[in-house]
Design an enzyme around this catalytic site. Structure first.
Site, PDB file in Angstrom:
ATOM      1  N   GLU A  54       0.823  -1.205   0.000  1.00  0.00           N
ATOM      2  CA  GLU A  54       0.000   0.000   0.000  1.00  0.00           C
ATOM      3  C   GLU A  54       0.858   1.257   0.000  1.00  0.00           C
ATOM      4  O   GLU A  54       0.597   2.209  -0.741  1.00  0.00           O
ATOM      5  CB  GLU A  54      -0.914   0.038   1.243  1.00  0.00           C
ATOM      6  CG  GLU A  54      -1.868  -1.117   1.351  1.00  0.00           C
ATOM      7  CD  GLU A  54      -1.336  -2.241   2.253  1.00  0.00           C
ATOM      8  OE1 GLU A  54      -0.196  -2.715   2.040  1.00  0.00           O
ATOM      9  OE2 GLU A  54      -2.059  -2.646   3.172  1.00  0.00           O
ATOM     10  N   CYS A  85      -0.568   1.548   7.120  1.00  0.00           N
ATOM     11  CA  CYS A  85      -1.128   1.667   5.778  1.00  0.00           C
ATOM     12  C   CYS A  85      -2.504   2.321   5.794  1.00  0.00           C
ATOM     13  O   CYS A  85      -2.812   3.143   4.929  1.00  0.00           O
ATOM     14  CB  CYS A  85      -1.169   0.304   5.104  1.00  0.00           C
ATOM     15  SG  CYS A  85       0.491  -0.359   4.800  1.00  0.00           S
TER      16      CYS A  85
END
Length: 149
Positions: A54, A85
């Protein structure tokens, strides 16, 4: 939606083949139906604890667009994001998060700190979990089975 998750699954498979925890992510422009960035985890290969899939796609997209604000874009990831994330997804103002497997241990969207439910979270993306969950889980099971053998 499944097409973009398919691309995230390809990235997870590549990460698995490279000895990484098999998580893949893509950022897409949902209007243009174009992928702006795709990556799998590279924590081990980059010797970087922040090199989650991510984070890597957020960095790449921000670089391409010349802005940290990724408003109107969607992220597809094969595993429920961790706190780092999820926070990055909020800070970058991604429109939607679609993820595959739920992560009761380190997930931070539907589990743990539930980042997007906190009063201090400024931006809360639309969240859709469990998309192609079984396929996403298979890569993770394979990885951890290899690690134990």
């Amino acid at each position: 939606m499944n097409d973009f998750m398919s691309l995230a699954l390809v990235q997870a498979n590549l990460a698995l083949k490279n000895g990484e925890i098999p998580v893949g992510a893509v950022i897409v422009d949902p209007i243009e139906k174009v992928v702006l960035a795709s990556s799998g985890n590279r924590v081990i290969s980059d010797s970087d604890p922040t090199a989650h899939a991510e984070i890597l796609v957020i960095r790449e997209t921000a670089k391409v667009l010349g802005s940290y604000k990724l408003e109107g874009l969607d992220i597809y990831v094969t595993l429920e994001p961790c706190a780092m994330c999820a926070s990055a997804i909020s800070i970058s103002r991604l429109r939607k998060l679609v993820f595959g497997a739920y992560d009761p241990k380190t997930g931070a969207v539907d589990h743990g700190p539930k980042i997007f439910s906190q009063k201090t979270t400024h931006h809360k993306p639309e969240v859709i979990g469990g998309v192609r969950e079984r396929e996403s889980s298979v890569y993770l099971r394979d990885f951890f089975r290899l690690m134990r053998s």
